[in-house]
Design a protein around this motif. Structure first.
Motif, PDB file in Angstrom:
ATOM      1  N   SER A 271       0.827  -1.214   0.000  1.00 33.32           N
ATOM      2  CA  SER A 271       0.000   0.000   0.000  1.00 33.32           C
ATOM      3  C   SER A 271       0.854   1.253   0.000  1.00 33.32           C
ATOM      4  N   ALA A 272       1.946   1.218   0.807  1.00 34.19           N
ATOM      5  CA  ALA A 272       2.824   2.396   0.856  1.00 34.19           C
ATOM      6  C   ALA A 272       3.508   2.635  -0.489  1.00 34.19           C
ATOM      7  N   LEU A 273       3.871   1.548  -1.182  1.00 35.37           N
ATOM      8  CA  LEU A 273       4.523   1.707  -2.488  1.00 35.37           C
ATOM      9  C   LEU A 273       3.582   2.309  -3.519  1.00 35.37           C
ATOM     10  N   PHE A 274       2.345   1.873  -3.507  1.00 35.97           N
ATOM     11  CA  PHE A 274       1.419   2.289  -4.562  1.00 35.97           C
ATOM     12  C   PHE A 274       0.629   3.552  -4.200  1.00 35.97           C
ATOM     13  N   LEU A 275       0.761   4.040  -2.967  1.00 35.01           N
ATOM     14  CA  LEU A 275       0.011   5.234  -2.592  1.00 35.01           C
ATOM     15  C   LEU A 275       0.391   6.452  -3.433  1.00 35.01           C
ATOM     16  N   LEU A 277       1.979   6.477  -6.266  1.00 35.60           N
ATOM     17  CA  LEU A 277       1.738   6.166  -7.674  1.00 35.60           C
ATOM     18  C   LEU A 277       0.255   6.278  -7.996  1.00 35.60           C
ATOM     19  N   GLY A 278      -0.586   5.804  -7.087  1.00 32.74           N
ATOM     20  CA  GLY A 278      -2.026   5.936  -7.298  1.00 32.74           C
ATOM     21  C   GLY A 278      -2.465   7.388  -7.275  1.00 32.74           C
ATOM     22  N   PHE A 279      -1.787   8.195  -6.445  1.00 31.25           N
ATOM     23  CA  PHE A 279      -2.127   9.624  -6.408  1.00 31.25           C
ATOM     24  C   PHE A 279      -1.823  10.288  -7.753  1.00 31.25           C
ATOM     25  N   ILE A 280      -0.659   9.923  -8.313  1.00 28.14           N
ATOM     26  CA  ILE A 280      -0.276  10.544  -9.593  1.00 28.14           C
ATOM     27  C   ILE A 280      -1.254  10.135 -10.702  1.00 28.14           C
ATOM     28  N   THR A 281      -1.537   8.834 -10.795  1.00 29.25           N
ATOM     29  CA  THR A 281      -2.454   8.374 -11.848  1.00 29.25           C
ATOM     30  C   THR A 281      -3.850   8.946 -11.649  1.00 29.25           C
ATOM     31  N   GLY A 282      -4.266   9.097 -10.396  1.00 31.14           N
ATOM     32  CA  GLY A 282      -5.585   9.682 -10.148  1.00 31.14           C
ATOM     33  C   GLY A 282      -5.619  11.147 -10.522  1.00 31.14           C
ATOM     34  N   LEU A 283      -4.513  11.848 -10.225  1.00 28.93           N
ATOM     35  CA  LEU A 283      -4.457  13.267 -10.550  1.00 28.93           C
ATOM     36  C   LEU A 283      -4.462  13.493 -12.060  1.00 28.93           C
ATOM     37  N   LEU A 284      -3.716  12.670 -12.793  1.00 34.03           N
ATOM     38  CA  LEU A 284      -3.663  12.827 -14.237  1.00 34.03           C
ATOM     39  C   LEU A 284      -4.911  12.292 -14.928  1.00 34.03           C
ATOM     40  N   GLY A 285      -5.709  11.534 -14.212  1.00 29.58           N
ATOM     41  CA  GLY A 285      -6.880  10.948 -14.842  1.00 29.58           C
ATOM     42  C   GLY A 285      -8.150  11.759 -14.661  1.00 29.58           C
ATOM     43  N   ILE A 286      -8.052  12.933 -14.011  1.00 33.90           N
ATOM     44  CA  ILE A 286      -9.262  13.741 -13.843  1.00 33.90           C
ATOM     45  C   ILE A 286      -9.692  14.313 -15.196  1.00 33.90           C
TER      46      ILE A 286
END
Length: 326
Positions: A271-275, A277-286
């Motif tokens: 979870s710590a590794l992908f947190l 990375l998930g934030f970046i993909t979520g931010l770019l996916g808006i």
């Protein structure tokens, strides 16, 4: 093995202690012999056994004690005798040994009355010995023999519990499945139930030994003392079995908790590794205007490279913190 035990029987012992089987068991209870003594046994809840108790001429307290549906091991003086309750392992077919059978006794100088609700192997052993002509000095000696036979019959049961806990202790904790955990709980329950009766049984025998009865000689007292020591040892072994079972249970719980912690730790690392990375993909996916790189053909690969760099930096940080060395 079926226990062969009639609903009632009796033996008359002459002045030399030689037994003779009684034909009229009911008449022997009410009368006190001038020489020797009598032993009368009755099984409560049967016609023959209830008839023996009804014809015994007991006072209300003694009759109530002999007919008590639930008993615990004890010994108490009453008039010129002693009321005793002991317990023996249940060796009847289909029964659990720890479902111990209650043996009620009324002991006087020349009379011993034993009452059961279920057959007890120790009583059958004593009856067989009397049938072979085994000499006894008095009712107190028969009580001592009964107590010793109760201990004899309990020892193999306790030894079997010891073997079961030995087998569980030698088993790898990781191999203990549902069946083994169930056996561990059953073993601990059996030890606790048997100990619940063994400890007061020791006290009952000790009380009977020190009772101020002139008709109990020193040899009989030593036999009762021996029975007391054997019951004490059985109680101590049951204590050890209970404690060992608890230790195995604690180790098993600790091992399960440690495995669960390791699994949760792995999930936390992932979870710590992908947190980020998930934030970046979520931010770019808006789905709003102004997202950078929309018109750039290399933007996707640039973002993937950036995420790989971030993941590598995180891995180095976690490794430096020693989180991968647990």
């Amino acid at each position: 093995m079926m226990i062969d035990q009639p609903d009632c029987f009796g033996f008359a012992y002459d002045a030399q202690g030689v037994p003779r089987a009684l034909e009229d068991v009911q008449g022997a209870v009410a009368g006190v012999p001038e020489a020797g003594f009598v032993w009368v046994h009755a099984r409560m809840g049967t016609d023959a056994g209830d008839a023996v108790l009804a014809a015994g001429g007991f006072d209300g307290l003694v009759l109530a004690a002999l007919r008590a549906p639930e008993t615990r091991p004890r010994c108490s003086s009453h008039a010129d005798g002693s009321l005793m309750n002991l317990r023996g392992v249940n060796l009847n077919p289909g029964a659990e040994p720890e479902d111990m059978v209650s043996l009620r006794m009324w002991v006087r100088e020349r009379v011993l009355v034993t009452v059961l609700m279920r057959p007890l192997q120790a009583v059958s052993d004593l009856r067989a010995a009397a049938g072979r002509g085994a000499v006894a000095s008095g009712p107190a000696e028969l009580v001592a023999r009964l107590a010793l036979r109760l201990a004899d019959r309990a020892e193999p049961v306790v030894a079997a519990l010891n073997e079961r806990i030995d087998a569980l202790e030698e088993t790898d904790l990781s191999e203990l499945g549902v069946a083994q955990r169930s056996e561990l709980a059953d073993l601990r329950r059996s030890a606790i139930v048997m100990r619940r009766y063994m400890v007061p049984q020791r006290d009952a025998l000790s009380t009977f030994e020190i009772e101020d009865h002139g008709w109990m000689d020193s040899v009989t007292q030593s036999r009762i003392r021996e029975a007391t020591e054997r019951v004490t040892r059985l109680g101590e072994e049951l204590d050890a079995i209970r404690d060992r079972a608890q230790i195995v249970r604690d180790h098993l719980s600790d091992a399960r908790a440690e495995r669960m912690n390791d699994q949760m730790f792995v999930l936390s690392i992932v979870s710590a590794l992908f947190l980020p990375l998930g934030f970046i993909t979520g931010l770019l996916g808006i789905n709003v205007g102004g997202v950078p790189g929309v018109e750039n053909a290399w933007a996707f690969w640039i973002v993937c490279g950036l995420m790989l760099v971030i993941g590598a930096v995180q891995w180095l940080i976690f490794r430096r913190m020693g989180m991968f060395g647990r």
